[in-house]
Scaffold this motif. Structure first.
Motif, PDB file in Angstrom:
ATOM      1  N   GLN A  52       0.836  -1.207   0.000  1.00  0.00           N
ATOM      2  CA  GLN A  52       0.000   0.000   0.000  1.00  0.00           C
ATOM      3  C   GLN A  52       0.869   1.255   0.000  1.00  0.00           C
ATOM      4  O   GLN A  52       0.553   2.235  -0.685  1.00  0.00           O
ATOM      5  CB  GLN A  52      -0.941  -0.003   1.205  1.00  0.00           C
ATOM      6  CG  GLN A  52      -2.088  -0.981   1.070  1.00  0.00           C
ATOM      7  CD  GLN A  52      -2.980  -1.003   2.296  1.00  0.00           C
ATOM      8  OE1 GLN A  52      -2.830  -0.196   3.203  1.00  0.00           O
ATOM      9  NE2 GLN A  52      -3.920  -1.934   2.310  1.00  0.00           N
ATOM     10  N   GLU A  53       1.959   1.229   0.750  1.00  0.00           N
ATOM     11  CA  GLU A  53       2.885   2.369   0.778  1.00  0.00           C
ATOM     12  C   GLU A  53       3.502   2.569  -0.608  1.00  0.00           C
ATOM     13  O   GLU A  53       3.620   3.705  -1.091  1.00  0.00           O
ATOM     14  CB  GLU A  53       3.973   2.145   1.831  1.00  0.00           C
ATOM     15  CG  GLU A  53       4.970   3.276   1.919  1.00  0.00           C
ATOM     16  CD  GLU A  53       4.372   4.607   2.342  1.00  0.00           C
ATOM     17  OE1 GLU A  53       5.001   5.638   2.038  1.00  0.00           O
ATOM     18  OE2 GLU A  53       3.290   4.642   2.956  1.00  0.00           O
ATOM     19  N   ASN A  55       2.161   1.731  -3.437  1.00  0.00           N
ATOM     20  CA  ASN A  55       1.091   2.261  -4.288  1.00  0.00           C
ATOM     21  C   ASN A  55       0.903   3.759  -4.066  1.00  0.00           C
ATOM     22  O   ASN A  55       0.727   4.524  -5.023  1.00  0.00           O
ATOM     23  CB  ASN A  55      -0.216   1.516  -4.038  1.00  0.00           C
ATOM     24  CG  ASN A  55      -0.170   0.077  -4.510  1.00  0.00           C
ATOM     25  OD1 ASN A  55       0.722  -0.329  -5.264  1.00  0.00           O
ATOM     26  ND2 ASN A  55      -1.115  -0.730  -4.048  1.00  0.00           N
ATOM     27  N   ASN A  56       0.922   4.212  -2.799  1.00  0.00           N
ATOM     28  CA  ASN A  56       0.779   5.638  -2.487  1.00  0.00           C
ATOM     29  C   ASN A  56       1.931   6.444  -3.085  1.00  0.00           C
ATOM     30  O   ASN A  56       1.716   7.520  -3.649  1.00  0.00           O
ATOM     31  CB  ASN A  56       0.720   5.855  -0.968  1.00  0.00           C
ATOM     32  CG  ASN A  56      -0.574   5.354  -0.366  1.00  0.00           C
ATOM     33  OD1 ASN A  56      -1.580   5.231  -1.043  1.00  0.00           O
ATOM     34  ND2 ASN A  56      -0.534   5.048   0.920  1.00  0.00           N
ATOM     35  N   LEU A  57       3.144   5.918  -2.946  1.00  0.00           N
ATOM     36  CA  LEU A  57       4.307   6.607  -3.518  1.00  0.00           C
ATOM     37  C   LEU A  57       4.211   6.664  -5.040  1.00  0.00           C
ATOM     38  O   LEU A  57       4.566   7.672  -5.660  1.00  0.00           O
ATOM     39  CB  LEU A  57       5.602   5.902  -3.094  1.00  0.00           C
ATOM     40  CG  LEU A  57       5.982   6.011  -1.619  1.00  0.00           C
ATOM     41  CD1 LEU A  57       7.114   5.048  -1.285  1.00  0.00           C
ATOM     42  CD2 LEU A  57       6.360   7.435  -1.255  1.00  0.00           C
ATOM     43  N   VAL A  59       1.463   6.775  -6.830  1.00  0.00           N
ATOM     44  CA  VAL A  59       0.468   7.800  -7.181  1.00  0.00           C
ATOM     45  C   VAL A  59       1.123   9.183  -7.138  1.00  0.00           C
ATOM     46  O   VAL A  59       0.949   9.999  -8.060  1.00  0.00           O
ATOM     47  CB  VAL A  59      -0.754   7.730  -6.225  1.00  0.00           C
ATOM     48  CG1 VAL A  59      -1.630   8.959  -6.351  1.00  0.00           C
ATOM     49  CG2 VAL A  59      -1.564   6.474  -6.500  1.00  0.00           C
ATOM     50  N   GLN A  60       1.895   9.453  -6.079  1.00  0.00           N
ATOM     51  CA  GLN A  60       2.592  10.738  -5.967  1.00  0.00           C
ATOM     52  C   GLN A  60       3.583  10.926  -7.113  1.00  0.00           C
ATOM     53  O   GLN A  60       3.682  12.016  -7.684  1.00  0.00           O
ATOM     54  CB  GLN A  60       3.328  10.829  -4.634  1.00  0.00           C
ATOM     55  CG  GLN A  60       2.427  10.922  -3.432  1.00  0.00           C
ATOM     56  CD  GLN A  60       3.239  10.920  -2.147  1.00  0.00           C
ATOM     57  OE1 GLN A  60       4.227  11.637  -2.029  1.00  0.00           O
ATOM     58  NE2 GLN A  60       2.835  10.105  -1.191  1.00  0.00           N
TER      59      GLN A  60
END
Length: 146
Positions: A52-53, A55-57, A59-60
């Motif tokens: 999940q981390e 994936n978040n990175l 997206v950024q």
């Protein structure tokens, strides 16, 4: 005001953010591969949190790459009406209409780099020198426009 130099600073900042995010993604992936455990469910939960981390990175990273690509559309010519690539001086500050980046410093002056989609960017868009805008009950007058 040299808008080309300001645009160059913005490109450098975005490139630095992109490089940093790519490094973080690679480090996080590496740590995910190193995580070994015989505890079953706990291991899977940790792997999912790490994913999940990542994936978040990602997206950024994608947002910053899009922002950097959108800078190619910016015209550094002088503007008579506020639009993409305008440098706007109001009685409250200096604003460069490009991408959402925050504050930069150029020639010892603070410039807020904002997107056309931001509330202030939308309020300024299409205005000209001496026009007045109001945002959150705060009046601003456009004093100069480049």
């Amino acid at each position: 005001m040299n808008k080309s130099e300001i645009l160059n600073i913005i490109q450098i900042k975005l490139s630095e953010k992109i490089e940093n995010l790519e490094r973080l993604i690679n480090e996080t992936r590496a740590s995910n591969n190193e995580t070994k455990s015989s505890m079953g469910d706990k291991y899977e939960t940790t792997r999912e949190m790490v994913q999940q981390e990542i994936n978040n990175l990602q997206v950024q990273l994608n947002e910053n790459i899009r922002a950097k690509n959108s800078l190619k559309l910016i015209n550094s010519n002088l503007h008579q009406i506020v639009g993409l690539g305008s440098l706007v001086q109001t009685d409250k500050g200096l604003f460069y209409i490009a991408v959402s980046l925050g504050e930069i410093t150029f020639n010892q002056k603070k410039i807020f780099v904002i997107s056309t989609e931001s509330p202030l960017g939308k309020a300024l868009f299409g205005k000209k020198k001496s026009d007045e805008i109001s945002l959150n009950n705060i009046r601003q007058i456009i004093q100069n426009l480049w």
